[in-house]
Design an enzyme around this catalytic site. Sequence first.
Site, PDB file in Angstrom:
ATOM      1  N   GLU A  82       1.471  -0.283  -4.964  1.00 48.51           N
ATOM      2  CA  GLU A  82       0.467   0.719  -5.321  1.00 48.51           C
ATOM      3  C   GLU A  82       1.149   2.052  -5.625  1.00 48.51           C
ATOM      4  OE1 GLU A  82      -3.462   3.023  -3.601  1.00 48.51           O
ATOM      5  OE2 GLU A  82      -1.795   2.516  -2.284  1.00 48.51           O
ATOM      6  N   ASP A 115       0.826  -1.203   0.000  1.00 48.99           N
ATOM      7  CA  ASP A 115       0.000   0.000   0.000  1.00 48.99           C
ATOM      8  C   ASP A 115       0.863   1.257   0.000  1.00 48.99           C
ATOM      9  OD1 ASP A 115      -2.718   1.284   0.496  1.00 48.99           O
ATOM     10  OD2 ASP A 115      -1.618   2.011   2.261  1.00 48.99           O
TER      11      ASP A 115
END
Length: 512
Positions: free
Chosen positions: A248, A212
Amino acid sequence: MKLLILAALFGLSLSQHNPHTKHGRTSIVHLFEWRWQDIAAECERYLAPNGYGGVQISPPSESIVLTNPWHPWWQRYQPISYKLCSRSGTEAELKDMITRCNNVGVNIYVDVVINHMCGAGGGEGKHSSCGTYFNANKKDFPSVPYSSWDFNDGKCSTASGDIENYNDIYQVRDCRLVSLLDLALEKDYVRGKVAEYMNSLIDLGVAGFRVDASKHMWPGDLDAVYSRLKNLNTKWFTADSRPFIYQEVIDLGGEPIKVSDYYGLGRVTEFKYGAKLGTVFRKWNNEKLRYLVNWGEGWGFMPSDKALVFVDNHDNQRGHGAGGGSILTFWDPRLYKMAVGLMLAHPYGFIRVMSSYRWERHFVDGKDQNDWFGPPSDSDGKTKPVLINEDTTCGDGWVCEHRWRQIRNMVIFRNVVNGQPLVNWWDNGNNQIAFGRGTRGFIVINNDDWSLDVTLNTGLPAGIYCDIISGQKEENSCTGKQVVVGGDGHAYFNISNTEEDPFIAIHIEAKL
């Protein structure tokens, strides 16, 4: 010697691009906010029998628990510790799920939040998923432990301490993302703690990680963490297998931080993919399906072997992240099924299918005011089990797009045509297209406002095939349309623009 070390590191980074899917499986599914018990059952009863290669799970680490708003989905992206207890279940349930999924050949990929801890306004107390004490005001997280020394506040140059300018790479990587306490990953101690967390998951048997907020971490810091990761557990993976890494990074162009900064570390999320595909299927800006003739790198996307692609994800289906109103989701089922079908038929990238839950949307001035809604839950905030209906769809607020016949069958299609080149492209100059995958599969899509009526070269062997969109092959019969392919590989297609699903797909294993 330096060259040997560099070569070894380069080899490690390349191996982190490999998802290690088994049995010729080529796609994974994000079971967003599912409980571990439900994922374990889904691996056994549905994912393995239908050719899914893996599951991306929601963050398993201890997070803050918020009541205003009420248990939002994003509370799981605010870690308190690296204990493995979350609203999806306990560490024992997580371990059981990983074992059971691995035992049927379905890999587990963990969404790890290592850029930050909870928000600066998280307060003090034990309002966390394991009941662990923390003090966000003092940056004190004793269960890791982290203290104020382990955060980046001293490096951030903005008055607010938050990112204020995305054209300043130092702000993006050293300041707080929406006030989340930004970890100092340049510090050896912090790197060690993050690697320890990820290694504990590797020990349990996971196949890799979605990292993330990678855009908000320096590539050198990530490399230092990844280099500390163990090889995958040899109970389920071959010796010396490196964890699959996909990062990401939102890069729609126009900012100094590029997806290419992260290519050497693993795969990267290609957010342009869903944003552009939505624009094309919605026919915005006079876009047409025929323009997809060079879909992929020809559209300025990253190299196929670096890309993880998706039509939508948990962020942009709520208007967060990238793509805005162009993103197709389950709320637009007709266009969505066509877009996912095209994605699964096309050879570009490594595929992730989305599986969502429903919430009550409330748009004001183009923004969903209810974008925070967490998963279907009881009054105490506990996530509800996933209800499976008799017709194999899901209920009780769970959408389960991965169980939709059209999407499930296209996941199987992708497995069948794996490794085959894109061939026999056809278009009508507008929004009717078709293409094959070698001699193993063929797809035809009609997104025009009139019928498609054409004979095309499928490249498939002669025979009668089941259309896997309108139905499927069951023993020696077909529950949907049939397509007759002649000895010359040609077949006649008629697709009305008014059909529920105006596309047809056939493959060699759907031959009667």
